[in-house]
Design a protein around this motif. Structure first.
Motif, PDB file in Angstrom:
ATOM      1  N   ILE A  94       1.550   3.048   3.371  1.00 52.52           N
ATOM      2  CA  ILE A  94       0.580   2.364   2.505  1.00 52.52           C
ATOM      3  C   ILE A  94      -0.472   1.752   3.418  1.00 52.52           C
ATOM      4  O   ILE A  94      -0.147   1.116   4.424  1.00 52.52           O
ATOM      5  N   ASN A  95      -1.745   1.989   3.086  1.00 54.81           N
ATOM      6  CA  ASN A  95      -2.836   1.475   3.915  1.00 54.81           C
ATOM      7  C   ASN A  95      -3.676   0.482   3.127  1.00 54.81           C
ATOM      8  O   ASN A  95      -3.912   0.676   1.933  1.00 54.81           O
ATOM      9  N   ARG A  96      -4.157  -0.509   3.838  1.00 55.36           N
ATOM     10  CA  ARG A  96      -5.127  -1.394   3.199  1.00 55.36           C
ATOM     11  C   ARG A  96      -6.417  -0.584   3.026  1.00 55.36           C
ATOM     12  O   ARG A  96      -6.856   0.112   3.955  1.00 55.36           O
ATOM     13  N   PHE A  97      -7.014  -0.677   1.838  1.00 59.15           N
ATOM     14  CA  PHE A  97      -8.206   0.114   1.556  1.00 59.15           C
ATOM     15  C   PHE A  97      -9.444  -0.649   2.035  1.00 59.15           C
ATOM     16  O   PHE A  97      -9.947  -1.551   1.345  1.00 59.15           O
ATOM     17  N   GLY A  98      -9.907  -0.307   3.240  1.00 54.45           N
ATOM     18  CA  GLY A  98     -11.052  -1.017   3.825  1.00 54.45           C
ATOM     19  C   GLY A  98     -10.772  -2.504   3.866  1.00 54.45           C
ATOM     20  O   GLY A  98      -9.667  -2.935   4.198  1.00 54.45           O
ATOM     21  N   ASP A  99     -11.797  -3.277   3.500  1.00 58.20           N
ATOM     22  CA  ASP A  99     -11.644  -4.734   3.484  1.00 58.20           C
ATOM     23  C   ASP A  99     -11.187  -5.264   2.132  1.00 58.20           C
ATOM     24  O   ASP A  99     -11.197  -6.466   1.907  1.00 58.20           O
ATOM     25  N   THR A 100     -10.834  -4.360   1.209  1.00 61.43           N
ATOM     26  CA  THR A 100     -10.488  -4.819  -0.144  1.00 61.43           C
ATOM     27  C   THR A 100      -9.046  -5.338  -0.191  1.00 61.43           C
ATOM     28  O   THR A 100      -8.321  -5.261   0.798  1.00 61.43           O
TER      29      THR A 100
END
Ligand code: NAP
Length: 329
Positions: free
Chosen positions: A4-10
């Motif tokens: 699972i990745n953080r989506f950019g700065d969101t």
């Protein structure tokens, strides 16, 4: 295991593999209800939490099916992205078009808030109505509506389609700071994630994905399988789009298939079982890609994609050998 990745700065957390609900694969447009349900359920159980649709996919059918299946599974907590697209006369009133399209997408999806909406048009230095290209200036009207819609609670985030003229896309990202961008990324055209010389034979995205990721923009990979050509076969599934126009690769699907075969050594040398596996594992090997969308025409393709993803990133030796192919292209 699905990363699972953080989506950019969101605040969004996206799975490294995303579920493509488009017409190229066709499952969520023309698929049988049971097959759609089985696939979406399997995707969720495998850790996939992002579903990518658009009003253009099956003229609204993909949004209707995606929303309905997620409701049937009682999983309205998952992430949905959709797209708006301005065409023909709609260029005369971009704001109203975008606003109406968002309302219609909400209705078709059967939800109150969309997690992320993207522009589907290409981006260029000049507006081009016949080709559906928005100029960087046109995006100003689009962004104003997006921001108003976020304030109204209908949208959480918005982004752009990273297709069109490379310099204009980069300019748009710098000027408007979207939350996410779709980018074409595969073994035939890796230029969004790798800096390659100007002599590279296809459109050079000049490290667009790398730069976007460094700037905190979430990245969504498209054409991971070059629309299916990277399977190395000309054969199309019956419900899949039969004539796939390449994006930023050769001028024909046939040529893409023949270029795909230059990566056959990855199978012969035992790195992967087939070219589809190589393509998917190539995509997830890039840390700057938050989610790699995969187009699907049936349940088995999804099962295989999950299985390939679970094998993890490609070894460095394989990645180096892939780079060797670009060096001579
Ligand atoms: N922003 C944009 O403008 C844009 C553009 C394109 C796509 N997208 C998004 O990206 C998603 C993916 O679409 P794409 O065009 O990028 O397609 P893609 O994922 O590059 O290719 C999909 C095709 O690959 C083949 N395939 C899939 N799994 C396979 C497997 N395990 N073994 C062998 N072949 C396999 C299938 O071909 P067959 O069906 O013939 O078997 C399938 O139709 C779309 O649903 C959409 O959400 C966005």
């Amino acid at each position: 295991m699905m990363r699972i990745n953080r989506f950019g700065d969101t605040e969004l957390q996206v799975s490294e593999l995303g579920f493509g609900c488009g017409a190229v694969g066709g499952l969520m447009v023309l698929g049988d209800h049971k097959e759609m349900l089985r696939a979406v359920e399997y995707a969720i159980d495998s850790g996939i939490n992002y579903f990518d649709t658009a009003r253009m996919y099956g003229d609204g059918l993909s949004e209707i099916h995606t929303g309905a299946i997620l409701r049937e599974l009682d999983r309205t907590d998952l992430l949905i992205g959709t797209k708006v697209r301005i065409a023909g006369d709609e260029f005369e009133d971009i704001s109203k078009t975008i606003s109406d399209q968002i309302d219609n997408s909400l209705r078709r999806l059967g939800i109150d808030t969309i997690d992320i909406v993207y522009t589907h048009n290409t981006i260029g230095a000049e507006r081009n109505v016949p080709s559906g290209t928005l100029s960087v200036d046109d995006l100003n009207s689009v962004v104003k509506v997006f921001e108003k819609t976020v304030a109204e609670g209908k949208l959480r985030y918005w982004g752009f389609n990273g297709l069109g003229q490379t310099n204009s896309i980069k300019e748009a990202l710098a000027q408007y700071s979207p939350s996410g961008v779709h980018t074409c990324y595969n073994m035939l055209n890796p230029t969004s994630g790798y800096k390659l010389p100007k002599t590279f034979p296809y459109q050079n995205y000049d490290g667009l994905m790398t730069a976007a990721s460094e700037d905190g923009i979430g990245t969504v990979g498209i054409r991971i399988l070059a629309g299916g050509a990277l399977s190395g076969s000309m054969e199309r599934h019956p419900i899949a789009q039969q004539n796939v126009a390449p994006i930023a690769t050769s001028s024909t699907f046939r040529e893409d298939v023949s270029r795909a075969l230059t990566f056959e050594f990855l199978v012969n040398e035992g790195f992967v079982d087939n070219l589809a596996e190589a393509s998917i594992r190539f995509a997830i090997s890039n840390d700057n890609l938050d989610t790699a969308l995969i187009g699907l025409s049936n349940f088995d393709q999804l099962k295989q994609a999950v299985n390939y993803t679970n094998k993890g990133v490609l070894p460095k030796e394989a990645l180096d050998k892939i780079s060797g192919i670009w060096a001579v292209s």
